[in-house]
Design a protein around this motif. Structure first.
Motif, short mmCIF file in Angstrom:
data_model
loop_
_atom_site.label_atom_id
_atom_site.label_comp_id
_atom_site.label_asym_id
_atom_site.label_seq_id
_atom_site.Cartn_x
_atom_site.Cartn_y
_atom_site.Cartn_z
N TRP A 38 71.45 29.88 18.23
CA TRP A 38 71.52 29.51 16.82
C TRP A 38 70.39 28.57 16.41
N TRP A 42 68.08 29.45 13.35
CA TRP A 42 67.80 28.50 12.26
C TRP A 42 66.31 28.27 12.11
N THR A 128 77.47 22.17 9.06
CA THR A 128 77.44 22.39 10.51
C THR A 128 77.62 21.07 11.25
N TYR A 132 80.67 20.05 13.88
CA TYR A 132 80.45 19.52 15.22
C TYR A 132 81.06 18.13 15.39
#
Length: 187
Positions: A38, A42, A128, A132
């Motif tokens: 990821w 990104w 995001t 997390y």
């Protein structure tokens, strides 16, 4: 020599803590390569956004998200769960979570249309990071640091580097996720 009731309870508690710690470490090792994937997605996506016309961004992210979801499923499956059923349940939860995340992003973008493009660029980093942090508070403390770092880096880029925000997010969002994946993988 026999154990007392308190000694047996302490031994069982130690075993339980060790088992939980082993599960967390295994989760980190499985998540590391997925986070690295990821991070690359990104980085590629944000660099492409810096170079492409905004009208092409939606198509770009649809392709990158499909690659990310498929890649995450392959990586989680190849990590080799102890039991096939466990792998299937993990894959199912991952797909549902990612789809819910996509619906949330598109729904939020639809409901709260910004007057400039920069909030759209920063929002994924904040959400995001929040996810997390939640995971870190729940059971996996290293995610707390990953999420906090991502949120702080996103806001620094938004406040101080708006003209270069796509490239900032590629470097500090994508690069940060990749480095976090390396950190988790080495555990």
């Amino acid at each position: 020599m026999s154990m007392t009731r308190n000694e047996a309870a302490a031994a069982l508690s130690d075993i339980e803590r060790t088992t939980e710690r082993g599960q967390v470490l295994r989760g980190y090792r499985i998540a590391g390569p997925i986070l690295m994937l990821w991070g690359l997605i990104w980085a590629a996506g944000y660099v492409a956004m810096g170079l492409l016309a905004p009208e092409r961004w939606g198509q770009l992210w649809i392709v990158l998200d499909v690659v990310g979801v498929v890649g995450s499923l392959v990586l989680s499956r190849s990590a080799g769960s102890a039991r096939r059923g466990e792998a299937m349940a993990m894959n199912w939860r991952m797909v549902v979570g990612m789809l819910a995340g996509l619906v949330f992003f598109f729904g939020t973008f639809t409901l709260f249309q910004a007057s400039t493009v920069e909030p759209y660029l920063a929002f994924p980093g904040l959400v995001t990071g929040l996810v997390y942090i939640g995971m870190g508070l729940w059971r996996m403390p290293r995610y707390l640091w990953i999420g906090a770092t991502l949120m702080i880096a996103t806001m620094v880029g938004y406040v101080f580097f708006q003209p270069l925000l796509t490239f900032w997010m590629a470097a500090f969002g994508g690069g940060g996720l990749f480095l976090a994946g390396l950190w988790l993988r080495k555990i």
